[in-house]
Design a protein around this motif. Structure first.
Motif, mmCIF file in Angstrom:
data_model
loop_
_atom_site.group_PDB
_atom_site.id
_atom_site.type_symbol
_atom_site.label_atom_id
_atom_site.label_comp_id
_atom_site.label_asym_id
_atom_site.label_seq_id
_atom_site.Cartn_x
_atom_site.Cartn_y
_atom_site.Cartn_z
ATOM 1 N N GLN A 119 10.493 -6.143 4.853
ATOM 2 C CA GLN A 119 9.223 -6.064 5.569
ATOM 3 C C GLN A 119 8.311 -7.215 5.192
ATOM 4 O OE1 GLN A 119 7.332 -2.336 6.257
ATOM 5 N NE2 GLN A 119 9.055 -1.187 5.461
ATOM 6 N N ARG B 226 2.996 2.418 12.018
ATOM 7 C CA ARG B 226 2.379 1.547 11.032
ATOM 8 C C ARG B 226 0.882 1.814 10.883
ATOM 9 N NH1 ARG B 226 3.775 -2.598 8.142
ATOM 10 N NH2 ARG B 226 5.920 -2.872 8.701
ATOM 11 N N LYS C 194 0.794 -1.233 0.000
ATOM 12 C CA LYS C 194 0.000 0.000 0.000
ATOM 13 C C LYS C 194 0.825 1.280 0.000
ATOM 14 C CE LYS C 194 -3.587 0.879 2.631
ATOM 15 N NZ LYS C 194 -4.541 0.713 3.751
ATOM 16 N N ARG D 144 2.271 7.585 7.306
ATOM 17 C CA ARG D 144 3.371 7.043 8.081
ATOM 18 C C ARG D 144 4.703 7.732 7.808
ATOM 19 N NH1 ARG D 144 4.508 0.875 6.857
ATOM 20 N NH2 ARG D 144 6.468 0.550 7.942
ATOM 21 N N ALA E 246 5.078 -2.295 2.010
ATOM 22 C CA ALA E 246 5.659 -1.200 1.241
ATOM 23 C C ALA E 246 6.511 -1.712 0.084
ATOM 24 C CB ALA E 246 6.483 -0.276 2.141
ATOM 25 N N ARG F 78 5.079 -13.054 10.760
ATOM 26 C CA ARG F 78 3.956 -12.751 11.625
ATOM 27 C C ARG F 78 2.763 -13.640 11.284
ATOM 28 N NH1 ARG F 78 0.484 -7.256 11.765
ATOM 29 N NH2 ARG F 78 -1.312 -8.623 11.585
ATOM 30 N N PHE G 185 -0.980 -6.680 6.323
ATOM 31 C CA PHE G 185 0.314 -6.098 6.688
ATOM 32 C C PHE G 185 0.829 -5.342 5.481
ATOM 33 C CE2 PHE G 185 4.723 -5.728 7.650
ATOM 34 C CZ PHE G 185 4.866 -5.868 9.027
ATOM 35 N N ASP G 186 1.153 -4.082 5.676
ATOM 36 C CA ASP G 186 1.683 -3.284 4.566
ATOM 37 C C ASP G 186 3.193 -3.492 4.473
ATOM 38 O OD1 ASP G 186 2.299 -1.475 2.634
ATOM 39 O OD2 ASP G 186 1.931 0.305 3.856
ATOM 40 N N GLY H 69 6.788 -13.973 15.751
ATOM 41 C CA GLY H 69 7.355 -13.878 14.422
ATOM 42 C C GLY H 69 7.564 -12.433 14.001
ATOM 43 N N TYR H 70 6.609 -11.604 14.386
ATOM 44 C CA TYR H 70 6.707 -10.192 14.032
ATOM 45 C C TYR H 70 7.946 -9.565 14.671
ATOM 46 C CZ TYR H 70 5.550 -5.231 14.053
ATOM 47 O OH TYR H 70 5.599 -3.882 13.913
#
Ligand SMILES: Nc1ncnc2c1ncn2[C@@H]1O[C@H](COP(=O)(O)OP(=O)(O)OP(=O)(O)O)[C@@H](O)[C@H]1O
Ligand SMILES: Nc1ncnc2c1ncn2[C@@H]1O[C@H](COP(=O)(O)OP(=O)(O)OP(=O)(O)O)[C@@H](O)[C@H]1O
Ligand SMILES: [Mg+2]
Ligand SMILES: [Mg+2]
Lengths: 368, 253, 279, 245, 301
Positions: free
Chosen positions: A59, C237, A13, C243, A54, A66, A51-52, C3-4
């Motif tokens: 990432q 985020r 995004k 952002r 980018a 995650r 989840f963005d 995990g994150y």
């Protein structure tokens, strides 16, 4: 919660792909709503965690970790770009969770991965279909040249491998090639060269920006030639962005809104929602359609694998989803009939041509 | 007689065609203080710059303790035994006083081991101790951990001197050490320098304060337009009409 | 660990290594805007060794680091003839040229990128980063670090004090390159894929940015800067498309209020004084 | 009314109090000298008068106007000019450009030209090097340049921070002659000097600073004879000098 | 056939040289803007590429609102000038006395901020900037020369000539050079830094934004990231020419433009970065102060 089937969704995004990807979320939400409205899958609702990334490979791996470790996702929608795919597929393979990209079209990305899928078509196949149409319709094709961006994987392989082979296959003499950088704004030297070569068709490997710049510069220097391209430039707004240039540009794409009632209805609903969200583009592009279909593909796979969303059976159910996908044949989707071969989708290609500043459907071709 | 500490012979230096130093020869005897005086722009600092290697010479030679250093790169000269202070103070403003002194010790602590020893972790490390002692000796102990940039001119001037002495060189060239000091501070400096001389160090001093020169140096060399115009004891040189006209003036004393 | 969190900490690790690669030469007054190029050298060299020559991770990564250091040494000698902004731009050009060479180097995949088979798991990356930080902390307590500052603040006088200014400058440059190569080599083996486009100017420039943001007066600055620059965007985020704009805005305001960076020498002096004042 | 009137001036650098309530007056046409050991705050005083460091408390009035809140350029435009400590020559400008910089606020270009020629006459070292970069000058020559530059700024009150620093004895004498001469032509002078004897000899009024405070002030001759001052600031050598003068 | 070929070859080379010079004209203008910021203020001002972008994007935005071109252009320049004043306030003024690299951080912050604000407003896509005239090209015997590019070349040259005269001979020029060398001294000399420096920021912002505007008109495109690549090449041009040397910036800009175009047409776009930045690197190694720059004056010991 245990009564939901979780899908992870990597969005692009922000970052370099926003303009292509920022409407994807609408399509995903639409598909999920439709499925859930009809009672969901195996009696459970689908839930998407987002989840963005980018468009950043680093990432993207964080996102995948995650989804796999924190969110107990059954499968993952995305990632978007080829670079992300290259870093997340190995992670997904180690964690045993399926991913399906909606945009990455670099050749051979799924090779060696049993959990990696793409709902995209190889550019070689797409361009081949474009060329067949041109031959079928007896459009001028006495000589050819290639133009491509050098610092982009897909573009470069189109320019250096796909196009030369294509011209050879259809015995079009190749006069030469020009290349440019993604960020190049001034294509005058390239076009000056093309002007000298004067080919009938130019095979283009480039993102939309390059196509726009090339078309404008061709017009400025007064060169008329037919530019052909693949899905990389299949942007609904491209004719508008070329502002009068780019007449006769011919491309192959996996989605065109005016094909049948289903696509028209999708485009209408999509237009409504994007407008409500205040997004600049209201016409769906092929990534929007692809990501919409990915949700349906996953839904079908989950149905066939009879997943329950039970955390204790997570590992087995993730593998089940993968196996069901790999066996998928002629699934009736928005884009047409979709099957998977070596992790890549096999689906129809629509040949479009710019006429009077608009995309028009020249031909529809089914893959062999 | 022992070899002289510093021998300059036939030195030549021009800047953009202007001869700043002309056929200059003089000798600085070991273990004594010699003054180099002359009007502004005579070339005194240039002599220092030639000896310490900031500029290469156009002609002539320089010997330090009997070694020819004329072609030695500047960073090696201090190892050959000649250290200097600066007319326009050149301390490193963002370092503390102590750190400036540690930099001054470099020639004696330049092995790879010394370079990579985490001395700041080791309490009471020998080089730190030495630097502190040197500061105490010249009455600047309280400034050890101050950042140099904020200190008053006179203090910085004296730190510059301490740094030069810490290189362990036996020839010290001091460029106007008393400039900017008030008379009582000048007295303290005089005692300090006399103590250094008593330790056997050789001093070559550029200074415009004749009383100061008188109280430290036995010999003076007078420059004018890059040439030596007189040499000898200050009391004699002072009477030289050329020197009076060019440098001291007639109204002095 | 979630995990994150693992994902974020891995990113942080690479940012820290890159930060120290920038910090070392910066401490000697050299603004290296080509650090991404050296990361690329380390990454590609190590990946080539494990992929094509079958080296183990434990030999390939030091070799990749050494390769970057060596290139830094060889290129540093001519490039460090320039100073100040000229040097910054020379290193900038260098980074561009290195990236462009990899972009055209077919043995390592050219523009298609280079998948890496051997994998370095997160704990390995964390350990390597801790190692880099420790070495930097120790190094900052030595004369070598003192000379870096001396050379930065007054090269002429440092030279007259007998310090080999060229030696210090070139070694700082090469060491920085080696650290960059070290980080790059791990990057390649952790993310399993490298492409020349990743090692671009912006990577270099942003690394410099967070080092300066953290502050260059002490060794802790780069660490603080890297942590800040990794974590704050994560915190932001939720703010979606705003952002990066918010993030940039924050940087501007912060720097206006605290121009010397997050961690400054005087901050430490305050800490050190406290016990004395109490006594 | 005094040309310059400083009252209760306090300046601090962080936690260091450099000036703690300084009072000082310079009458029109006077030479006032400020003496003091290193770190006493002399340079700080001059910089504060110019406005280069902000005062914590106190006031500064110049030519009947309160300038405490004015920026330096406004004060300099009014004729308050400083020959700063450490000369502050611009090394990337030529000698002549450095001089012209002194006159950068003046519109009377013709007059500046003639005054500049007069300065070249007075400082022949500068005349010879007028087109060279100022970085080439010797220490003393730079000092001359700094003084010449200040003269071109059309000062009413010239503040000199250790102007004799690095000048040869002959030139120091010439400098003090110059100060007297300018003073005779109406210029007021605030002089910080380490050459205590000579400074006292030419001043109308003297002030002694110690740790940021005025500890003595008054007639130079009286001060010169004061045993406390002699002990602290006049070595035995210079004593004779001051007496002589 | 062969004859035609022989006739065509030199004409293509000529066309390529023209293409290169035209491209160079754009780099040149940016280089001059950078010269003002870096050569004069010693400030590697990363916000300039952002201001360049703003020149194009803001004009684009105003045109979309239906403003006439000249008003839109004026508005864009005004905005850029205003932003530059903010940069001066927040990035430059507050950081004096620190390391010279420090203001770079917040100026880069400005670049990121500007790009993202514009991105939020107009999206990351490249947008078509409306053509001012149907065909803005001169066609002379098969050669195509952009009029807008000619105009930028002329404007750049005129500005450059005036600027170099101004800095060399006027009082203001000397003041500027004083501030460049030492703000502290400038303060003691009574230079009104608080007004002089903002003026310089406005001037360099106007140059950068004008560059962006001319770029938009020339290439009929704008995008939030259009400043980056050009900005870097502009700095490269300035450095090749030698910092502070305005004519150097001109030569540097043209050289880079030529190197870029010729390497594309003779070898390929693959090598553009290698040749352009290789050229920069080579020149810096052989002549560390750039082609026309003077080695920095060093304080004498
Ligand atoms: N780097 C240089 N370039 C050009 N000229 C120089 C250079 N260094 C010194 N000079 C010139 O050489 C002459 C001698 O300078 P030097 O600094 O040695 O004088 P000095 O005797 O130390 O004078 P002072 O007592 O004023 O310090 C001066 O006229 C100066 O202008
Ligand atoms: N920039 C600064 N930052 C912090 N402290 C300073 C600064 N400048 C001066 N000081 C302090 O202020 C005090 C007065 O300094 P100042 O330079 O005014 O003394 P001075 O009388 O001119 O000394 P000198 O005769 O050596 O020139 C000193 O204690 C000094 O350490
Ligand atoms: Mg001298
Ligand atoms: Mg002082």
């Amino acid at each position: 919660a245990d009564d939901e089937l979780v899908l992870g969704y990597m969005m692009a995004k922000s970052g370099p792909y926003v303009s292509l990807a920022n409407t994807n979320e609408i399509a995903v939400d639409l598909a999920v709503e439709e499925i859930n409205a009809k009672g969901g899958i195996n009696g459970k609702k689908i839930k998407v965690v987002k989840f963005d990334t980018a468009g950043d490979p680093k990432q993207a791996t964080t996102a995948l970790r995650r989804f796999a470790e924190d969110d107990s996702a059954l499968a993952v929608i995305g990632p978007f770009s080829s670079s992300e795919v290259r870093t997340t597929f190995p992670v997904g393979e180690r964690s045993g969770i399926a991913q399906m990209s909606m945009a990455s079209s670099a050749p051979g990305l799924t090779k060696g991965f049993s959990y990696g899928f793409r709902n995209t078509t190889d550019e070689g196949i797409v361009l081949d279909q474009v060329m067949t149409s041109i031959k079928d319709k007896k459009l001028p094709a006495a000589s050819g040249a290639a133009a491509y961006a050098t610092d982009d994987v897909v573009s470069k392989s189109i320019g250096t491998l796909v196009v030369p082979k294509l011209f050879e296959k259809y015995s079009v003499p190749m006069k030469g090639s020009v290349d440019f950088q993604l960020a190049a704004f001034d294509l005058s030297p390239q076009v000056s060269k093309l002007k000298e070569m004067a080919p009938d068709i130019v095979g283009l490997g480039s993102p939309p920006e390059g196509a726009v710049n090339l078309a404008k510069e061709l017009k400025r220097q007064g060169v008329s030639t037919r530019v052909i391209g693949g899905t990389t430039i299949a942007d609904p707004e491209l004719p508008k962005r070329m502002d009068g240039a780019g007449e006769n540009l011919t491309i192959g794409t996996t989605f065109f809104p005016e094909v049948n009632d289903k696509t028209k209805a999708f485009a209408a609903e999509f237009g409504k929602r994007t407008k409500a969200a205040g997004l600049p583009r209201t016409e769906p592009n092929q990534m929007d359609a692809a990501v919409y279909d990915i949700v349906y593909l996953y839904a079908e796979a989950m149905k066939r694998a009879a997943v329950t969303g039970d955390k204790a059976k997570l590992v087995a159910e993730r593998t089940g989803v993968r196996d069901a996908l790999a066996k998928m044949k002629d699934f009736e989707a928005l884009e047409g009939k979709i099957s998977f071969r070596d992790g890549d989708a096999v689906k129809p290609v629509y040949i479009l041509e710019v006429k009077g500043g608009k995309w028009t459907l020249l031909d529809t071709r089914m893959p062999e | 007689m022992s070899t002289p500490a510093l021998v300059l012979s036939g030195l030549e230096k021009s800047f953009a065609g202007v001869r700043a130093i002309r056929n200059l020869s003089f000798t600085v005897p070991k273990g004594r203080a010699t003054a180099l005086i002359g009007p502004n722009g005579a070339g005194k600092t240039t002599v220092f710059n030639l000896v310490s290697g900031v500029y290469g010479v156009d002609g002539g030679s320089i010997h330090v303790n009997g070694t020819d250093v004329t072609r030695l790169p500047s960073r090696r000269r201090i190892r050959a035994g000649v250290a200097r202070s600066f007319q326009n103070i050149r301390l490193m403003p963002h370092l503390s006083v102590l750190e400036n002194l540690l930099v001054g010790q470099h020639v004696r602590a330049s092995s790879l081991a010394a370079l990579l020893t985490p001395y700041r972790i080791i309490p009471n490390h020998r080089w730190k101790r030495e630097a502190r002692a040197a500061l105490e000796e010249s009455g600047l102990g309280q400034y050890a951990d101050e950042t140099v940039g904020a200190l008053p001119y006179g203090v910085r001037k004296r730190i510059d001197l301490v740094r030069a002495t810490l290189a362990g060189a036996d020839v010290l060239m001091l460029d106007e050490p008393a400039a900017g000091l008030n008379p009582s501070e000048t007295n303290a400096l005089r005692d300090h320098l006399n103590a250094l001389a008593a330790r056997g160090l050789t001093l070559l001093i550029v200074e415009h304060d004749m009383h100061f020169v008188d109280s430290i140096c036995e010999n003076v060399v007078v420059l004018n337009f890059g040439e030596k115009i007189a040499e000898g004891r200050l009391s004699d040189v002072r009477k030289d009409p050329k020197v009076r006209e060019a440098y001291i003036g007639t109204d002095e004393e | 660990m979630s995990g994150y969190l693992t994902g974020v900490l891995v990113v942080l690790s690479f940012n820290i290594m890159a930060a120290y690669a920038v910090y070392l030469p910066l401490a000697a007054g050299q603004l290296n805007l080509g650090i991404a190029g050296f990361m690329a050298i380390g990454a590609y060299a190590a990946a080539y060794l494990t992929n094509e020559l079958g080296w183990s991770l434990w030999t390939a990564i030091p070799a990749g680091s050494a390769a970057a250091g060596l290139v830094g040494l060889i290129i540093g000698i001519p490039v460090l003839r320039t100073h100040g902004i000229y040097l910054a731009l020379a290193t900038f050009a260098l980074g561009q040229v290195i990236a462009a060479i990899f972009l055209n180097l077919d043995v390592v995949g050219a523009a298609a990128g280079y998948p890496v088979a051997t994998y370095a798991a997160p704990p390995v990356v964390f350990a390597a980063t801790a190692g880099v930080v420790l070495v930097m902390l120790l190094l900052s307590r030595t004369r070598y670090a003192l000379y870096l500052t001396a050379v930065k603040s007054d090269p002429t006088v440092a030279d007259l004090m007998g310090i080999s200014v060229r030696g210090i400058q070139v070694s700082a440059f090469a060491l920085g390159a080696a650290v960059a190569g070290f980080g790059g080599a791990f990057y390649a083996h952790h993310y399993s894929f490298i492409e020349a486009q990743h090692f671009n100017v912006l990577l270099s420039v942003f690394t410099v940015l967070y080092v300066l943001f953290g502050g260059v007066q002490t060794v802790w600055g780069p660490l603080a800067g890297a942590i800040f620059f990794t974590l704050v965007p994560e915190v932001l985020r939720a703010s979606d498309q705003w952002r990066y704009a918010l993030f940039a805005f924050f940087i501007i305001i912060f720097m206006a209020l605290r121009p010397q960076g997050l961690v400054t020498a005087s901050l430490f002096r305050v800490f050190r004084r406290k016990p004395g004042a109490a006594a | 009314m005094a040309l310059l009137e400083v009252s209760g001036l306090e300046v601090a650098y962080g936690r260091v109090n450099a000036l703690r309530g300084v009072d000082l007056r310079v009458e029109e046409g006077q030479i006032v000298t400020v003496l003091g050991a290193n770190g006493a705050g002399k340079s700080t005083l001059l910089r504060a008068i110019l406005g280069a460091v902000p005062p914590k408390a106190g006031g500064i009035a110049f030519a009947g106007r309160d300038v405490t809140r004015e920026p330096p350029h406004a004060r300099i435009g009014g004729g308050l000019v400083l020959v700063p400590e450490g000369r502050r020559i611009l090394i990337s400008l030529s000698v002549e450009e450095n001089l012209l910089l002194g006159a950068h606020m003046r519109a009377d270009t013709q007059k500046v030209r003639t005054e500049m020629d007069a300065i070249y006459d007075r400082f022949p070292n500068l005349a010879e090097r007028r087109h060279m970069l100022a970085s080439c000058l010797s220490g003393g020559e730079q000092q001359m340049l700094a003084i010449g530059r200040a003269m071109l700024a059309k000062p009413r009150l010239m503040m000199l921070d250790e102007p004799s620093l690095g000048l040869s004895p002959l030139f120091v004498s010439k400098l003090f002659d110059l100060i007297r001469e300018l003073n005779r032509d109406g210029l007021s002078v605030l002089l910080v000097e380490q050459n205590t004897g000579k400074a006292l000899a030419c001043a109308h009024h003297a002030t002694v600073l110690e740790l940021g405070r005025v500890v003595m002030a008054g007639d130079p001759a009286t001060l010169a004879a004061d045993p406390r001052l002699q002990e602290a600031y006049l070595g035995e050598g210079s004593h004779a000098q001051a007496q002589h003068a | 056939m062969t004859a035609a070929r022989r006739g065509a070859a030199p004409s293509m080379l000529t066309q390529q040289i023209i293409n290169g010079l035209m491209l160079g004209a754009i780099y040149m203008l940016v280089a001059v803007a950078f010269t003002l910021a870096i050569g004069v203020l010693n400030f590697l001002n990363f916000s300039l590429p952002g201001l360049f972008m703003l020149g194009g994007m803001a004009a684009f935005g105003f045109l979309k609102l239906g403003w006439p071109f000249l008003v839109a252009a004026g508005g864009a320049l005004l905005i850029a000038a205003f932003v530059s004043l903010l940069v001066e306030r927040l990035a430059y003024r507050r950081m004096q006395g620190g390391d010279p690299e420090v203001p770079l951080v917040s100026s880069l912050g400005f670049l990121v901020l500007l790009e993202n604000l514009v991105l939020i407003r107009y999206g990351s896509d490249q947008q078509a900037f409306p053509a001012l005239f149907p065909d803005m090209n001169l066609r002379i015997g098969g050669l195509v020369v952009g009029i807008a590019q000619m105009v930028s070349l002329a404007i750049s040259l005129a500005l450059v000539a005036w600027l170099s005269w101004f800095l060399r001979t006027t009082n203001t020029g000397r003041r500027i050079r004083t501030v460049a060398e030492s703000r502290e001294t400038a303060l003691l000399m009574g230079i009104n830094i608080q007004s002089l420096v903002p003026q310089l920021f406005v001037a360099s912002a106007l140059l950068a934004a004008l560059g962006g505007l001319l770029f938009a008109v020339n290439y009929q495109q704008v995008s939030p990231f259009m400043g980056e690549g050009i900005g870097f090449k502009g700095v490269a041009a300035m450095i090749i020419g030698g910092m502070g040397s305005i004519w150097g910036a001109v030569i540097g800009g043209l050289l880079i433009g030529l190197a870029e175009v010729l390497s594309i047409s003779l070898i390929g776009a693959d090598v553009v970065n290698i040749t352009v930045y290789g050229l920069l690197l080579a020149i810096l190694i052989l002549r560390p102060q750039g082609l026309f720059g003077r080695p920095p004056a060093r304080e004498k010991l």
